[in-house]
Motif scaffolding. Sequence first.
Motif, PDB file in Angstrom:
ATOM      1  N   ASP A   1    -104.503  -4.561 -32.591  1.00 23.97           N
ATOM      2  CA  ASP A   1    -105.558  -5.488 -32.204  1.00 23.97           C
ATOM      3  C   ASP A   1    -106.834  -4.716 -31.849  1.00 23.97           C
ATOM      4  N   THR A   2    -106.677  -3.666 -31.098  1.00 25.12           N
ATOM      5  CA  THR A   2    -107.814  -2.822 -30.715  1.00 25.12           C
ATOM      6  C   THR A   2    -108.449  -2.180 -31.945  1.00 25.12           C
ATOM      7  N   ALA A   3    -107.630  -1.679 -32.864  1.00 26.02           N
ATOM      8  CA  ALA A   3    -108.132  -1.011 -34.074  1.00 26.02           C
ATOM      9  C   ALA A   3    -108.897  -1.980 -34.978  1.00 26.02           C
ATOM     10  N   VAL A   4    -108.366  -3.185 -35.162  1.00 29.33           N
ATOM     11  CA  VAL A   4    -109.013  -4.166 -36.040  1.00 29.33           C
ATOM     12  C   VAL A   4    -110.342  -4.620 -35.435  1.00 29.33           C
TER      13      VAL A   4
ATOM     14  N   LYS B   1    -111.448 -12.027 -38.738  1.00 29.61           N
ATOM     15  CA  LYS B   1    -112.468 -12.275 -39.753  1.00 29.61           C
ATOM     16  C   LYS B   1    -113.696 -11.420 -39.454  1.00 29.61           C
ATOM     17  N   SER B   2    -114.307 -10.887 -40.520  1.00 30.63           N
ATOM     18  CA  SER B   2    -115.541 -10.109 -40.362  1.00 30.63           C
ATOM     19  C   SER B   2    -116.744 -11.030 -40.531  1.00 30.63           C
ATOM     20  N   ALA B   3    -117.914 -10.527 -40.207  1.00 27.14           N
ATOM     21  CA  ALA B   3    -119.152 -11.293 -40.392  1.00 27.14           C
ATOM     22  C   ALA B   3    -119.403 -11.581 -41.872  1.00 27.14           C
ATOM     23  N   LYS B   4    -118.800 -10.772 -42.757  1.00 25.39           N
ATOM     24  CA  LYS B   4    -118.963 -10.951 -44.208  1.00 25.39           C
ATOM     25  C   LYS B   4    -117.960 -11.940 -44.802  1.00 25.39           C
ATOM     26  N   GLY B   5    -117.096 -12.496 -43.953  1.00 19.23           N
ATOM     27  CA  GLY B   5    -116.096 -13.446 -44.449  1.00 19.23           C
ATOM     28  C   GLY B   5    -114.868 -12.774 -45.030  1.00 19.23           C
ATOM     29  N   GLU B   6    -114.568 -11.561 -44.589  1.00 18.78           N
ATOM     30  CA  GLU B   6    -113.368 -10.842 -45.023  1.00 18.78           C
ATOM     31  C   GLU B   6    -112.286 -11.042 -43.963  1.00 18.78           C
ATOM     32  N   TYR B   7    -111.037 -11.017 -44.389  1.00 19.34           N
ATOM     33  CA  TYR B   7    -109.936 -11.326 -43.472  1.00 19.34           C
ATOM     34  C   TYR B   7    -108.936 -10.180 -43.383  1.00 19.34           C
ATOM     35  N   VAL B   8    -108.434  -9.969 -42.174  1.00 21.06           N
ATOM     36  CA  VAL B   8    -107.333  -9.040 -41.925  1.00 21.06           C
ATOM     37  C   VAL B   8    -106.276  -9.824 -41.166  1.00 21.06           C
ATOM     38  N   ARG B   9    -105.049  -9.649 -41.592  1.00 18.58           N
ATOM     39  CA  ARG B   9    -103.924 -10.317 -40.931  1.00 18.58           C
ATOM     40  C   ARG B   9    -102.884  -9.245 -40.611  1.00 18.58           C
ATOM     41  N   ILE B  10    -102.502  -9.158 -39.357  1.00 15.94           N
ATOM     42  CA  ILE B  10    -101.450  -8.208 -38.991  1.00 15.94           C
ATOM     43  C   ILE B  10    -100.226  -8.987 -38.515  1.00 15.94           C
ATOM     44  N   THR B  11     -99.067  -8.493 -38.916  1.00 15.90           N
ATOM     45  CA  THR B  11     -97.803  -9.070 -38.487  1.00 15.90           C
ATOM     46  C   THR B  11     -96.944  -7.920 -37.965  1.00 15.90           C
ATOM     47  N   VAL B  12     -96.398  -8.087 -36.769  1.00 18.70           N
ATOM     48  CA  VAL B  12     -95.565  -7.054 -36.158  1.00 18.70           C
ATOM     49  C   VAL B  12     -94.253  -7.699 -35.715  1.00 18.70           C
ATOM     50  N   THR B  13     -93.152  -7.100 -36.124  1.00 21.02           N
ATOM     51  CA  THR B  13     -91.824  -7.583 -35.738  1.00 21.02           C
ATOM     52  C   THR B  13     -90.941  -6.398 -35.365  1.00 21.02           C
ATOM     53  N   SER B  14     -89.839  -6.690 -34.686  1.00 16.49           N
ATOM     54  CA  SER B  14     -88.882  -5.648 -34.322  1.00 16.49           C
ATOM     55  C   SER B  14     -88.069  -5.248 -35.554  1.00 16.49           C
ATOM     56  N   LYS B  15     -88.161  -3.978 -35.924  1.00 15.24           N
ATOM     57  CA  LYS B  15     -87.388  -3.489 -37.068  1.00 15.24           C
ATOM     58  C   LYS B  15     -85.891  -3.583 -36.761  1.00 15.24           C
ATOM     59  N   LEU B  16     -85.532  -3.249 -35.549  1.00 20.48           N
ATOM     60  CA  LEU B  16     -84.120  -3.311 -35.134  1.00 20.48           C
ATOM     61  C   LEU B  16     -83.567  -4.724 -35.339  1.00 20.48           C
ATOM     62  N   ARG B  17     -84.332  -5.704 -34.909  1.00 17.75           N
ATOM     63  CA  ARG B  17     -83.909  -7.107 -35.024  1.00 17.75           C
ATOM     64  C   ARG B  17     -83.931  -7.568 -36.495  1.00 17.75           C
ATOM     65  N   ASP B  18     -85.014  -7.232 -37.207  1.00 17.13           N
ATOM     66  CA  ASP B  18     -85.123  -7.605 -38.635  1.00 17.13           C
ATOM     67  C   ASP B  18     -83.943  -7.046 -39.426  1.00 17.13           C
TER      68      ASP B  18
ATOM     69  N   ALA C   1     -97.866 -18.268 -32.057  1.00 16.42           N
ATOM     70  CA  ALA C   1     -97.802 -17.823 -30.655  1.00 16.42           C
ATOM     71  C   ALA C   1     -96.468 -18.245 -30.041  1.00 16.42           C
ATOM     72  N   GLY C   2     -95.835 -17.315 -29.342  1.00 20.96           N
ATOM     73  CA  GLY C   2     -94.569 -17.620 -28.692  1.00 20.96           C
ATOM     74  C   GLY C   2     -93.348 -17.360 -29.553  1.00 20.96           C
ATOM     75  N   SER C   3     -93.531 -17.071 -30.831  1.00 15.88           N
ATOM     76  CA  SER C   3     -92.363 -16.806 -31.692  1.00 15.88           C
ATOM     77  C   SER C   3     -91.996 -15.329 -31.602  1.00 15.88           C
ATOM     78  N   THR C   4     -90.912 -14.955 -32.248  1.00 16.74           N
ATOM     79  CA  THR C   4     -90.482 -13.552 -32.239  1.00 16.74           C
ATOM     80  C   THR C   4     -91.327 -12.704 -33.192  1.00 16.74           C
ATOM     81  N   GLU C   5     -92.174 -13.345 -33.982  1.00 16.04           N
ATOM     82  CA  GLU C   5     -93.068 -12.648 -34.911  1.00 16.04           C
ATOM     83  C   GLU C   5     -94.487 -12.697 -34.341  1.00 16.04           C
ATOM     84  N   THR C   6     -95.068 -11.546 -34.109  1.00 21.33           N
ATOM     85  CA  THR C   6     -96.442 -11.496 -33.619  1.00 21.33           C
ATOM     86  C   THR C   6     -97.361 -11.411 -34.834  1.00 21.33           C
ATOM     87  N   GLN C   7     -98.237 -12.398 -34.978  1.00 17.27           N
ATOM     88  CA  GLN C   7     -99.175 -12.385 -36.101  1.00 17.27           C
ATOM     89  C   GLN C   7    -100.565 -12.746 -35.586  1.00 17.27           C
TER      90      GLN C   7
END
Length: 197
Positions: A114-117, A140-157, A130-136
Amino acid sequence: MVKKSLKVLSKQQHLKRHKQHKILIRAILFFFVVLLATLGVLTIAVRANNDARLYRINQIYASLGIDTNDKYILQRQNVFGDKRVYSYDKGRTYSSEKDYIRAASVDATAKELDTAVKAAGFSFIGQPYAGSTETQYHYKSAKGEYVRITVTSKLRDDAFQNSLLMDGKFSDADFKIDPNAGPSNVVIKVNLDDNNE
């Protein structure tokens, strides 16, 4: 005499037709040359546009500092510059994607990303699950570009995937694994067109 004039007339008609055929052939050849030149120019323009898009996508990934950070281990990537529209929904396009493993908890990894993006010039626009086991998180940038990050537990996955593969069902033990347990699976998607994927 009549035969001679018919012969001369026939020869003149033949020459006239021959001239017309030459003109027609030249016109057809000219048309194909213009067509091929136009297609060549269009191909070059499309390729240049795709190259510019790919360059920008790679710039966005580089601005996050993930690929130069030894903490993130690249697992797979599908990065492309051409605009890939869904066949069943012309309003949606596919995103470029890079998948990593990070030796940290889901919360710590999501916070770090989150800090890096945000430092790369993107603004937070939402967290659809929000609230699920998947953090996503979506940005959006000022130019209309999008970044989406998804973080999950590898151990659980891995536990869920292994149970499904081996037993065809999930076990109670799978559900008891802490969704915040590290290491983390990380998916970073970049889309220059929309956030509809």
